[in-house]
Scaffold this motif. Structure first.
Motif, short mmCIF file in Angstrom:
data_model
loop_
_atom_site.label_atom_id
_atom_site.label_comp_id
_atom_site.label_asym_id
_atom_site.label_seq_id
_atom_site.Cartn_x
_atom_site.Cartn_y
_atom_site.Cartn_z
N THR A 236 1.35 -1.15 0.42
CA THR A 236 -0.03 -0.27 0.04
C THR A 236 0.90 1.14 -0.30
O THR A 236 2.64 0.88 0.26
CB THR A 236 -0.56 -0.04 1.00
OG1 THR A 236 0.05 0.01 3.26
CG2 THR A 236 -2.06 -0.45 1.30
N PRO A 237 0.06 2.65 -0.36
CA PRO A 237 1.12 3.54 -0.67
C PRO A 237 1.66 4.55 1.26
O PRO A 237 2.92 4.16 1.18
CB PRO A 237 0.15 4.79 -0.82
CG PRO A 237 -1.28 4.04 -1.24
CD PRO A 237 -0.96 2.40 -0.81
N ASP A 238 1.07 3.41 2.22
CA ASP A 238 1.56 3.58 2.94
C ASP A 238 3.20 2.90 3.93
O ASP A 238 3.30 3.18 4.81
CB ASP A 238 0.94 3.54 4.50
CG ASP A 238 -0.60 4.07 4.64
OD1 ASP A 238 -1.01 5.31 3.89
OD2 ASP A 238 -1.98 3.10 4.98
N THR A 239 3.25 1.43 2.73
CA THR A 239 4.60 0.89 2.79
C THR A 239 5.68 1.96 2.70
O THR A 239 6.81 1.59 3.33
CB THR A 239 3.93 -0.08 2.77
OG1 THR A 239 4.66 -0.02 0.80
CG2 THR A 239 3.70 -1.21 2.83
N ASP A 241 8.21 5.03 3.21
CA ASP A 241 8.12 5.87 3.60
C ASP A 241 9.53 6.59 3.59
O ASP A 241 11.05 5.88 4.50
CB ASP A 241 9.03 5.09 5.78
CG ASP A 241 9.07 5.60 6.39
OD1 ASP A 241 8.87 7.13 6.90
OD2 ASP A 241 9.48 5.26 7.77
N ARG A 246 8.57 -0.58 4.05
CA ARG A 246 8.13 -1.19 5.00
C ARG A 246 7.31 -1.89 4.71
O ARG A 246 5.95 -1.61 4.94
CB ARG A 246 8.24 -0.14 6.49
CG ARG A 246 9.41 0.48 6.94
CD ARG A 246 9.24 1.43 7.33
NE ARG A 246 9.95 2.42 8.63
CZ ARG A 246 10.94 1.99 8.97
NH1 ARG A 246 10.95 1.18 9.18
NH2 ARG A 246 11.84 3.11 9.32
N SER A 274 -2.96 6.31 -5.28
CA SER A 274 -4.06 7.60 -4.32
C SER A 274 -4.13 6.16 -4.18
O SER A 274 -5.23 6.19 -2.65
CB SER A 274 -4.65 8.27 -5.18
OG SER A 274 -5.45 6.77 -6.59
N GLY A 275 -4.20 4.54 -4.19
CA GLY A 275 -4.74 3.64 -3.29
C GLY A 275 -5.27 2.86 -4.06
O GLY A 275 -6.13 3.64 -4.91
N PRO A 276 -6.31 2.23 -3.03
CA PRO A 276 -5.97 1.29 -1.77
C PRO A 276 -4.35 0.98 -1.54
O PRO A 276 -4.14 0.50 -1.15
CB PRO A 276 -7.17 0.48 -1.67
CG PRO A 276 -7.86 0.02 -2.83
CD PRO A 276 -7.64 1.38 -3.82
N THR A 277 -4.27 0.20 -3.04
CA THR A 277 -2.42 -0.29 -3.32
C THR A 277 -1.91 -0.14 -4.26
O THR A 277 -2.88 0.82 -5.00
CB THR A 277 -3.23 -2.39 -3.91
OG1 THR A 277 -4.05 -2.02 -4.39
CG2 THR A 277 -3.29 -2.88 -2.43
#
Length: 375
Positions: A236-239, A241, A246, A274-277
């Protein structure tokens, strides 16, 4: 009349004698009260007490002069024969700690293999399945016969042997058996492995799929992160950093922190995050592992590449690059997330063999070249 000193039978017993003619209660030599049927000089033992189903059937049979009928045993759909292979497999999840450490995908795959094996007939047409075979009856020759029968699918045979050993381990722990019929049975089929992508194939793919396309993004993530298809599909975009990614590997559960190389950064900068993945289908939905494998097959074909170049092959490509650049075995392990050093050593040994072979042949060339000039 009772003999001197013997207490008369209670009224309930006398009533029973009236209800069950020819049946009487007596004390055996161990001092336990039992029932028997006596008529015309014949004595038949009656199990349990009046009112019990087995007593009633035995009494009726004695009156009618026949053998007692046994109760029909009905096997419930999910029941298993005690101490059988199926019983052992059903205990695997609760009896073997290592089962809980396997990833869900591996557990599901091994369960599917076990179900297929247990439901197969031992001898075709006889109606007896491996599920009902007592573990103590499984012999070494049976295991060899099973493996030999799968010679056309050697990797499936190896996986089945792994599953069988789990059943055997449960049986040993439960003390159903004293020895392992699979001991030292080895089945290591020839392994070609996933095909690494040579530079020419990578150039073909990159030419066909420029930065900004989904195929190029999938390729870059698989190559420059070196992780499995499931981990790539789940990113996901949150990975992301900063200049690091991560992630937690699905198969091993290892937490990895990987640097975003300039090669990967260039592709990410041209992607829609923009996600979700990070990877999305044309409909904006995440890819499944299987669909991503199929799409890569289509993308490589469209690039004019022969069959066999896969997402996992890109993981192997990065391992090969690491080894050829002089990375240590530990560095390879921590980049690719291997938990077994033997896997990482394969890359190092292959690269070392190539370096040594090249150095050796250069020496031969230097030795032979002056002689040819002298001629």
């Amino acid at each position: 009349m009772p003999s001197c000193g013997e207490r008369p039978p209670p009224a309930s017993v006398i009533a029973m004698r009236d209800e069950y003619p020819n049946a009487g209660r007596y004390k055996d030599r161990h001092g336990r009260w039992r029932w028997r049927f006596r008529r015309a000089g014949k004595t038949i033992s009656l199990p349990h007490e009046p009112g019990h189903p087995e007593f009633e059937e035995a009494y009726d049979a004695a009156i009618e002069g026949r053998e007692p009928r046994s109760a029909e045993v009905v096997m419930l759909p999910h029941a298993s024969v005690p101490r059988s292979l199926k019983a052992a497999w059903r205990m695997v999840p609760t009896s073997l700690p290592e089962w809980g450490r396997l990833d869900p995908e591996t557990r599901a795959r091994q369960s599917k293999i076990a179900d297929k094996f247990l439901n197969a007939e031992i001898v075709e047409g006889e109606g007896v399945c491996w599920a009902d075979m007592p573990v103590e009856d499984l012999r070494r020759r049976h295991v060899k016969m099973i493996i030999a029968g799968m010679s056309d699918t050697p990797h499936a045979a190896r996986h089945l042997l792994t599953v069988l050993r789990r059943m055997i381990l449960v049986a040993l722990d439960e003390e159903w058996i004293e020895s392992d019929p699979t001991y030292k049975i080895k089945h290591r089929p020839g392994y070609v492995g996933w095909k690494a992508w040579p530079e020419s194939m990578r150039a073909k793919f990159e030419k066909r799929w420029p930065i900004g396309t989904t195929p190029r993004l999938a390729y870059a993530l698989a190559l420059w992160l070196g992780n499995r298809r499931g981990d790539i599909a789940d990113l996901t975009p949150d990975t992301i950093d900063g200049e690091k990614v991560r992630l937690t590997q699905g198969k091993t559960g290892r937490d990895l922190v990987l640097e975003i190389t300039p090669m990967l950064r260039e592709v990410l900068d041209g992607a829609d995050l923009s996600g979700p993945t990070i990877l999305k289908t044309a409909y904006g939905e995440p890819f499944s592992k299987k669909s991503l494998t199929g799409r890569m097959r289509d993308w490589t074909k469209s690039a004019g590449m022969p069959a066999g170049y896969t997402l996992h092959g890109l993981r192997k490509t990065l391992g090969k690059m690491l080894a050829e650049s002089g990375a240590t075995t530990r560095q390879i392990m921590d980049t690719l997330g291997h938990t077994d050093i033997k896997h990482a050593e394969l890359y190092s040994k292959e690269a070392e063999q190539e370096r040594l072979a090249q150095a050796g042949m250069r020496k031969v060339t230097r030795m032979v070249t002056p002689r040819n000039k002298a001629r």
